[in-house]
Design a protein around this motif. Structure first.
Motif, mmCIF file in Angstrom:
data_model
loop_
_atom_site.group_PDB
_atom_site.id
_atom_site.type_symbol
_atom_site.label_atom_id
_atom_site.label_comp_id
_atom_site.label_asym_id
_atom_site.label_seq_id
_atom_site.Cartn_x
_atom_site.Cartn_y
_atom_site.Cartn_z
ATOM 1 N N GLY A 82 0.798 -1.217 0.000
ATOM 2 C CA GLY A 82 0.000 0.000 0.000
ATOM 3 C C GLY A 82 0.831 1.268 0.000
ATOM 4 O O GLY A 82 2.067 1.246 0.108
ATOM 5 N N PHE A 83 0.142 2.411 -0.112
ATOM 6 C CA PHE A 83 0.811 3.702 -0.258
ATOM 7 C C PHE A 83 1.560 4.119 0.998
ATOM 8 O O PHE A 83 2.667 4.660 0.919
ATOM 9 N N SER A 84 0.981 3.907 2.156
ATOM 10 C CA SER A 84 1.622 4.365 3.392
ATOM 11 C C SER A 84 2.998 3.728 3.567
ATOM 12 O O SER A 84 3.978 4.411 3.908
ATOM 13 N N THR A 85 3.068 2.423 3.347
ATOM 14 C CA THR A 85 4.359 1.742 3.460
ATOM 15 C C THR A 85 5.338 2.250 2.413
ATOM 16 O O THR A 85 6.532 2.421 2.698
ATOM 17 N N ALA A 86 4.842 2.513 1.199
ATOM 18 C CA ALA A 86 5.719 3.017 0.135
ATOM 19 C C ALA A 86 6.343 4.354 0.534
ATOM 20 O O ALA A 86 7.545 4.587 0.318
ATOM 21 N N TYR A 87 5.550 5.239 1.130
ATOM 22 C CA TYR A 87 6.080 6.543 1.536
ATOM 23 C C TYR A 87 7.121 6.399 2.652
ATOM 24 O O TYR A 87 8.125 7.127 2.665
ATOM 25 N N LEU A 88 6.898 5.480 3.559
ATOM 26 C CA LEU A 88 7.879 5.261 4.616
ATOM 27 C C LEU A 88 9.186 4.717 4.045
ATOM 28 O O LEU A 88 10.283 5.124 4.473
ATOM 29 N N VAL A 89 9.088 3.806 3.082
ATOM 30 C CA VAL A 89 10.293 3.279 2.433
ATOM 31 C C VAL A 89 11.029 4.393 1.703
ATOM 32 O O VAL A 89 12.259 4.511 1.777
ATOM 33 N N LEU A 90 10.285 5.237 1.005
ATOM 34 C CA LEU A 90 10.910 6.345 0.281
ATOM 35 C C LEU A 90 11.566 7.336 1.229
ATOM 36 O O LEU A 90 12.588 7.938 0.895
ATOM 37 N N ALA A 91 10.992 7.518 2.419
ATOM 38 C CA ALA A 91 11.587 8.429 3.392
ATOM 39 C C ALA A 91 12.921 7.910 3.895
ATOM 40 O O ALA A 91 13.799 8.704 4.284
ATOM 41 N N VAL A 92 13.093 6.586 3.899
ATOM 42 C CA VAL A 92 14.350 5.995 4.369
ATOM 43 C C VAL A 92 15.500 6.306 3.412
ATOM 44 O O VAL A 92 16.644 6.508 3.839
ATOM 45 N N LEU A 93 15.211 6.385 2.109
ATOM 46 C CA LEU A 93 16.273 6.572 1.114
ATOM 47 C C LEU A 93 17.063 7.858 1.340
ATOM 48 O O LEU A 93 18.295 7.834 1.390
ATOM 49 N N PRO A 94 16.417 9.020 1.474
ATOM 50 C CA PRO A 94 17.202 10.229 1.761
ATOM 51 C C PRO A 94 17.849 10.210 3.133
ATOM 52 O O PRO A 94 18.884 10.866 3.335
ATOM 53 N N LEU A 95 17.270 9.492 4.098
ATOM 54 C CA LEU A 95 17.919 9.386 5.400
ATOM 55 C C LEU A 95 19.238 8.629 5.286
ATOM 56 O O LEU A 95 20.233 8.971 5.948
ATOM 57 N N ILE A 96 19.259 7.609 4.435
ATOM 58 C CA ILE A 96 20.527 6.930 4.150
ATOM 59 C C ILE A 96 21.497 7.899 3.484
ATOM 60 O O ILE A 96 22.698 7.904 3.775
ATOM 61 N N SER A 97 20.956 8.769 2.622
ATOM 62 C CA SER A 97 21.793 9.784 1.985
ATOM 63 C C SER A 97 22.396 10.729 3.014
ATOM 64 O O SER A 97 23.544 11.166 2.880
ATOM 65 N N VAL A 98 21.613 11.065 4.043
ATOM 66 C CA VAL A 98 22.134 11.914 5.130
ATOM 67 C C VAL A 98 23.325 11.235 5.789
ATOM 68 O O VAL A 98 24.359 11.858 6.053
ATOM 69 N N LEU A 99 23.201 9.946 6.064
ATOM 70 C CA LEU A 99 24.276 9.203 6.708
ATOM 71 C C LEU A 99 25.525 9.191 5.831
ATOM 72 O O LEU A 99 26.647 9.419 6.300
ATOM 73 N N ILE A 100 25.332 8.935 4.543
ATOM 74 C CA ILE A 100 26.468 8.906 3.622
ATOM 75 C C ILE A 100 27.106 10.287 3.518
ATOM 76 O O ILE A 100 28.332 10.433 3.557
ATOM 77 N N ALA A 101 26.262 11.329 3.389
ATOM 78 C CA ALA A 101 26.778 12.694 3.227
ATOM 79 C C ALA A 101 27.603 13.119 4.430
ATOM 80 O O ALA A 101 28.614 13.814 4.305
ATOM 81 N N SER A 102 27.188 12.685 5.616
ATOM 82 C CA SER A 102 27.891 13.097 6.825
ATOM 83 C C SER A 102 29.269 12.467 6.939
ATOM 84 O O SER A 102 30.107 12.935 7.714
ATOM 85 N N ARG A 103 29.524 11.416 6.168
ATOM 86 C CA ARG A 103 30.795 10.724 6.253
ATOM 87 C C ARG A 103 31.742 11.047 5.094
ATOM 88 O O ARG A 103 32.840 10.516 5.028
#
Length: 407
Positions: A168-189
């Protein structure tokens, strides 16, 4: 360790650039997934076609309005803080969609994700360019960076569609929110300095940023860039119509699109390894000449496999010339104001992506699809002239790029 110090070390830019590419892949995958999920959910909620058009346009309008300010901010602060801001905006966009109960929140979510992706690309392109000390290495860097939108645009929609079908859509949005958060982790390093202060950037505002266009070389590069964007938009807009008129099946039309995407991705992947063998100043000229010929014959191709071949050639041209345009853009402005130049390019691209499909729709009603391809071939001839002038300019020596000239 500063950006300049890292750039001076042989081979030291490889890991930071790969990290930046991974970061941008996350941002683009998030936006690509949102471009699939938001319109589908809006349609399920009974939104009109006009509302869907406004929703899709929000992905481009928001970053266009804010691009110049972010370009100045990037020139002042380097890579890390702007990248973190971009990833945070994308994550907030996905979470806003997860919490959305109205179209207005969906508009906001689209704007945040589009802005985060656009801002991230400005920050990454600027930082990546500073990790190479020669034209050949810089072209390789831009080719690697150009892989991020292609990979993100491939992975994001595919994964999102599957998650929507299963959970469903709600789970899809949560998964998509994780992607930029991983980007935050990578960017910080990523070990790049982000705090250099540039006096010229501190004075910059909307008017002085647009003052960069007083540079003749930048105007010529922007002409080439906008023509590439216009041709790409027309190809995406008119190809389904042309295929439908020829009686092609949906599978055949999809294969024609896939030929473009695959060829473009391959060209961007191969270019870093063969960049040193190219006479870079002649690539835009060759690209424009080929595009003129390609758009002149495109409407005359009667068979799907011929259009697949033409689409693949178009993909190779776009995949090769875009990193070259980034190289020319870098060489057309003072180094300390490259972020602003990237912002101007981003703003023009986003406006074009928003406006051109509407214009194509109007012209298509009155002129037909074939005429639109031929008109684009005529417009691309202006790119041939601009590319020739750039070659002449490079051969005669580049104009002065002092910041005083354009403030």
């Amino acid at each position: 360790m500063t950006e300049q110090a890292l750039a001076s070390r042989s081979g030291s830019y490889t890991v930071p650039i790969l990290a930046m590419v991974a970061c941008q892949c996350g941002l683009h995958a998030c936006m690509g997934g949102m471009r699939v999920a938001l319109p589908l959910q809006a349609l399920q909620l009974g939104a009109s076609k006009l509302s869907i058009g406004v929703l899709v346009s929000c992905f481009a309008v928001f970053p266009a309005l804010m691009a110049l300010r972010f370009g100045v901010y990037t020139d002042r602060n380097g890579y890390r803080l702007p990248a973190l801001m971009a990833a945070s905006l994308s994550a907030c966009g996905a979470l806003s969609a997860w919490a959305a109960s109205s179209l207005w929140l969906m508009f906001l979510a689209a704007g945040l994700c589009g802005t985060g992706s656009g801002f991230g690309m400005i920050a990454i392109q600027r930082a990546a360019s500073r990790q190479a000390m020669s034209r050949e290495k810089r072209l390789q860097v831009f080719s690697l960076v150009a892989l991020a939108p292609a990979l993100g645009g491939l992975f994001g929609p595919l994964a999102t569609g599957r998650v929507i079908d299963v959970w469903g859509f709600s789970t899809a949005y949560l998964v998509l929110a994780v992607l930029p958060l991983i980007s935050v982790l990578i960017a910080s390093r990523v070990e790049l300095a982000g705090g250099e202060t540039v006096a010229a950037s501190a004075k910059s505002n909307f008017k002085s940023s647009l003052g960069l266009l007083k540079l003749i070389s930048l105007r010529r590069v922007m002409v080439l860039n906008l023509l590439i964007v216009a041709s790409w938009d027309l190809h995406g807009f008119a190809l389904p119509i042309l295929g439908h008129e020829r009686g092609f099946s949906a599978t055949e039309i999809g294969a024609i699109f896939a030929a473009y995407g695959g060829a473009s991705l391959i060209a961007r992947g191969v270019l870093p390894f063969v960049a040193e063998r190219f006479a870079h100043q002649y690539l835009p000229l060759a690209a424009m000449v080929l595009l003129v010929l390609l758009f002149a014959v495109y409407p005359l191709l009667p068979l799907p496999w011929l259009m697949m071949l033409a689409s693949a050639i178009f993909g190779v041209i776009v995949g090769t010339v875009q990193p070259t345009i980034m190289l020319l853009l870098h060489e057309s402005v003072p180094d300390k104001r490259y972020g602003e130049a990237l912002a101007i390019r981003s703003m023009c691209n986003q406006i074009s992506i928003t406006v051109l499909p509407l214009l194509y729709g109007v012209f298509g009603v009155f002129m037909g699809v074939a005429t639109m391809f031929w008109l684009m071939a005529v417009l691309l001839s202006a790119g041939v002239v601009a590319a020739l002038k750039l070659i002449t300019q490079n051969n005669n020596g580049r104009e002065s790029l002092s910041s005083e000239k354009i403030l």
